[in-house]
Design a protein around this motif. Structure first.
Motif, PDB file in Angstrom:
ATOM      1  N   TYR A 120       0.788  -1.228   0.000  1.00 14.96           N
ATOM      2  CA  TYR A 120       0.000   0.000   0.000  1.00 14.96           C
ATOM      3  C   TYR A 120       0.823   1.284   0.000  1.00 14.96           C
ATOM      4  CZ  TYR A 120      -3.729  -3.296   1.036  1.00 14.96           C
ATOM      5  OH  TYR A 120      -4.615  -4.345   0.963  1.00 14.96           O
ATOM      6  N   VAL A 121       2.092   1.194  -0.411  1.00 11.89           N
ATOM      7  CA  VAL A 121       2.862   2.410  -0.673  1.00 11.89           C
ATOM      8  C   VAL A 121       3.059   2.495  -2.180  1.00 11.89           C
ATOM      9  CG1 VAL A 121       4.028   2.410   1.561  1.00 11.89           C
ATOM     10  CG2 VAL A 121       5.069   1.201  -0.359  1.00 11.89           C
ATOM     11  N   GLU A 122       3.475   3.661  -2.649  1.00 15.90           N
ATOM     12  CA  GLU A 122       3.651   3.868  -4.080  1.00 15.90           C
ATOM     13  C   GLU A 122       4.616   2.830  -4.654  1.00 15.90           C
ATOM     14  OE1 GLU A 122       4.907   7.403  -7.242  1.00 15.90           O
ATOM     15  OE2 GLU A 122       4.835   7.801  -5.079  1.00 15.90           O
ATOM     16  N   GLY A 123       4.178   2.182  -5.707  1.00 14.55           N
ATOM     17  CA  GLY A 123       4.980   1.135  -6.321  1.00 14.55           C
ATOM     18  C   GLY A 123       4.535  -0.261  -5.940  1.00 14.55           C
ATOM     19  N   GLY A 124       3.738  -0.379  -4.893  1.00  9.84           N
ATOM     20  CA  GLY A 124       3.228  -1.673  -4.464  1.00  9.84           C
ATOM     21  C   GLY A 124       1.805  -1.887  -4.951  1.00  9.84           C
ATOM     22  N   GLY A 125       1.287  -3.093  -4.756  1.00 11.56           N
ATOM     23  CA  GLY A 125      -0.094  -3.338  -5.170  1.00 11.56           C
ATOM     24  C   GLY A 125      -0.469  -4.809  -5.139  1.00 11.56           C
ATOM     25  N   CYS A 126      -1.751  -5.041  -5.407  1.00  8.54           N
ATOM     26  CA  CYS A 126      -2.318  -6.402  -5.467  1.00  8.54           C
ATOM     27  C   CYS A 126      -3.188  -6.469  -6.720  1.00  8.54           C
ATOM     28  CB  CYS A 126      -3.165  -6.697  -4.240  1.00  8.54           C
ATOM     29  SG  CYS A 126      -2.422  -6.201  -2.677  1.00  8.54           S
ATOM     30  N   PRO A 127      -2.577  -6.447  -7.910  1.00  9.11           N
ATOM     31  CA  PRO A 127      -3.349  -6.306  -9.153  1.00  9.11           C
ATOM     32  C   PRO A 127      -4.289  -7.461  -9.460  1.00  9.11           C
ATOM     33  CG  PRO A 127      -1.051  -6.849  -9.619  1.00  9.11           C
ATOM     34  CD  PRO A 127      -1.136  -6.555  -8.155  1.00  9.11           C
ATOM     35  N   ARG A 133     -11.734  -9.681  -1.738  1.00  6.83           N
ATOM     36  CA  ARG A 133     -10.472  -9.762  -1.002  1.00  6.83           C
ATOM     37  C   ARG A 133      -9.919  -8.365  -0.707  1.00  6.83           C
ATOM     38  NH1 ARG A 133      -5.332 -13.848  -1.954  1.00  6.83           N
ATOM     39  NH2 ARG A 133      -4.311 -13.331   0.017  1.00  6.83           N
ATOM     40  N   ARG A 134     -10.113  -7.439  -1.630  1.00  5.76           N
ATOM     41  CA  ARG A 134      -9.669  -6.064  -1.391  1.00  5.76           C
ATOM     42  C   ARG A 134     -10.425  -5.448  -0.211  1.00  5.76           C
ATOM     43  NH1 ARG A 134      -6.655  -3.810  -5.567  1.00  5.76           N
ATOM     44  NH2 ARG A 134      -6.559  -5.084  -7.454  1.00  5.76           N
ATOM     45  N   ILE A 136     -11.939  -7.066   2.301  1.00  7.21           N
ATOM     46  CA  ILE A 136     -11.516  -7.727   3.543  1.00  7.21           C
ATOM     47  C   ILE A 136     -10.192  -7.154   4.026  1.00  7.21           C
ATOM     48  CG2 ILE A 136     -10.695  -9.909   4.525  1.00  7.21           C
ATOM     49  CD1 ILE A 136     -12.772 -11.324   2.729  1.00  7.21           C
ATOM     50  N   SER A 137      -9.254  -6.979   3.098  1.00  2.00           N
ATOM     51  CA  SER A 137      -7.936  -6.449   3.458  1.00  2.00           C
ATOM     52  C   SER A 137      -8.028  -5.025   3.997  1.00  2.00           C
ATOM     53  CB  SER A 137      -7.016  -6.482   2.240  1.00  2.00           C
ATOM     54  OG  SER A 137      -5.750  -5.930   2.550  1.00  2.00           O
ATOM     55  N   LYS A 138      -8.810  -4.197   3.343  1.00  2.00           N
ATOM     56  CA  LYS A 138      -8.936  -2.795   3.766  1.00  2.00           C
ATOM     57  C   LYS A 138      -9.643  -2.672   5.111  1.00  2.00           C
ATOM     58  CE  LYS A 138      -7.019  -0.432   0.381  1.00  2.00           C
ATOM     59  NZ  LYS A 138      -5.860   0.484   0.620  1.00  2.00           N
ATOM     60  N   VAL A 139     -10.652  -3.505   5.339  1.00  2.00           N
ATOM     61  CA  VAL A 139     -11.354  -3.482   6.627  1.00  2.00           C
ATOM     62  C   VAL A 139     -10.403  -3.912   7.748  1.00  2.00           C
ATOM     63  CG1 VAL A 139     -13.177  -4.565   7.996  1.00  2.00           C
ATOM     64  CG2 VAL A 139     -13.667  -3.789   5.678  1.00  2.00           C
ATOM     65  N   ALA A 140      -9.642  -4.978   7.504  1.00  2.00           N
ATOM     66  CA  ALA A 140      -8.676  -5.447   8.507  1.00  2.00           C
ATOM     67  C   ALA A 140      -7.636  -4.369   8.797  1.00  2.00           C
ATOM     68  CB  ALA A 140      -7.999  -6.724   8.024  1.00  2.00           C
ATOM     69  N   LEU A 141      -7.190  -3.691   7.756  1.00  2.00           N
ATOM     70  CA  LEU A 141      -6.210  -2.619   7.910  1.00  2.00           C
ATOM     71  C   LEU A 141      -6.789  -1.460   8.714  1.00  2.00           C
ATOM     72  CD1 LEU A 141      -3.434  -1.448   7.161  1.00  2.00           C
ATOM     73  CD2 LEU A 141      -4.450  -0.601   5.056  1.00  2.00           C
ATOM     74  N   ALA A 142      -8.033  -1.088   8.407  1.00  2.06           N
ATOM     75  CA  ALA A 142      -8.684   0.014   9.123  1.00  2.06           C
ATOM     76  C   ALA A 142      -8.844  -0.316  10.603  1.00  2.06           C
ATOM     77  CB  ALA A 142     -10.048   0.314   8.496  1.00  2.06           C
ATOM     78  N   LEU A 143      -9.198  -1.583  10.904  1.00  2.00           N
ATOM     79  CA  LEU A 143      -9.336  -1.996  12.303  1.00  2.00           C
ATOM     80  C   LEU A 143      -8.003  -1.889  13.042  1.00  2.00           C
ATOM     81  CD1 LEU A 143     -11.669  -5.128  12.069  1.00  2.00           C
ATOM     82  CD2 LEU A 143     -12.195  -2.935  13.147  1.00  2.00           C
TER      83      LEU A 143
END
Length: 358
Positions: A120-127, A133-134, A136-143
């Protein structure tokens, strides 16, 4: 960098990835003194046999656990065996590209004591991820960012691909639950300088995904455990206690100004609300968030203003939800109000933690 590097890789039924994984790690770490520790949870597909047969070609040790399961505990087990002063952790499924390891090492050489390979920094990603899945990942990160404020400096604290200096966890008591071992190590260890290096999360090339609904439950249990150990759960309880005291202040002002000052109750209520906000602020400032009254939140008046805005917005949320649940959904108004109060309270706590006392 002359320190030995230990790469810990939990495995379970990864026969199809092991040879390629070890070859790519060996190429990435050409010129380095390193070892690979494969901590296997008693695979039945031939993973153990394939990995053991490659021990003559690569510096790999295979550790088989017969009566224990789980990615995070596998990493802890690997730490007990590792000989390196630099520890790396990654998955066996090739979704973590070994070619990124030298970049993590460079960051350590430049002074970091923990380096996270970040999506989740510039240059990274999950294309290749789908929408579910996106989310779920964002919710877990927000928690993580909401409930464990010390993780906010890192955009991807849940990454399973990272490196750190062993000395920073020398005194740590690791008690992971589930699979988010990076979160455990980051909060249990003593890390002053955490750096993120971008990487692209690849598709699994062989084998089956281990992602299960139970892992999400384990993650919530782990976050709760970390809240208890880092003091954030105690902070939340303090905020609750202060909120209850605010009810007494609110009711007291309403009664005094109406009964003895002769004001209309709806006018007294305004003073009562503001008095409870101010009293809650003072108690939270010196009781709940006493450790955060410095740095960016150093101005008493600025914090008071922010808390006022937060609580007034919370009051608006409470009132709006009361109307919504009662008028639109037909829920009994007292039940609607309880739900609205709970939501508004959580709003006040999270925004206070994130913004007022950051």
């Amino acid at each position: 960098m002359n320190d030995t590097i230990s790469i810990i890789i939990p495995t379970y039924n990864e026969k199809g990835n092991i040879a390629t994984l070890l070859a790519r790690i060996h190429q990435a770490l050409s010129g380095y003194d390193y070892e690979v520790l494969l901590v296997d949870d008693d695979s039945k597909d031939g993973t153990i046999e394939v990995a053991s047969s490659l021990a003559s070609r690569y510096p790999v040790k295979v550790i088989v656990r017969r009566n224990e399961r789980g990615l995070a505990t596998a990493v802890v087990h690997g730490l007990k065996v590792a000989t390196g002063q630099i520890i790396g952790v990654m998955d066996a499924d090739l979704q973590h590209p070994p070619e990124a390891i030298p970049e993590l090492l460079k960051a350590l050489q430049k002074g970091a004591d923990m380096v996270v390979a970040s999506r989740y920094v510039e240059g990274g990603g999950c294309p290749h991820w789908g929408l579910s899945r996106r989310v779920i990942s964002k919710v877990a990160l927000a928690l993580s960012h909401l409930l464990l404020p010390s993780t906010r400096q890192v955009k991807d604290p849940l990454s399973g691909f990272f490196m750190f200096r062993r000395q920073n966890i020398a005194q740590a008591r690791l008690k992971p639950i589930g699979y988010k071992i990076s979160l455990e190590i980051m909060l249990a260890g003593r890390f002053q300088h955490v750096v993120e290096v971008p990487y692209v999360f690849e598709d699994r090339s062989a084998g089956k995904s281990k992602l299960r609904p139970q892992q999400q439950i384990d993650y919530l249990r782990h976050v709760l455990s970390l809240m208890a150990r880092t003091g954030e759960l105690k902070r939340f309880v303090k905020f609750c206690a202060v909120g209850l005291s605010g009810i007494i202040v609110n009711q007291g002002f309403l009664w005094l100004l109406t009964e003895f000052a002769g004001l209309r109750y709806y006018v007294s209520a305004i003073f009562g609300i503001e008095a409870s906000i101010v009293s809650n602020f003072v108690l939270n400032d010196y009781f709940t968030f006493a450790d955060r009254r410095t740095g960016k939140s150093k101005s008493f008046l600025v914090r008071l203003l922010k808390f006022n805005v937060t609580c007034l917005a919370g009051a608006g949320i409470q009132y709006g939800l009361l109307l919504l649940f009662t008028s639109v959904f037909g829920i009994y108004y007292l039940i609607s109000n309880l739900i609205a109060i709970a939501v508004a309270f959580l709003w006040n706590y999270f925004v206070s933690s994130w913004w007022t006392w950051k």
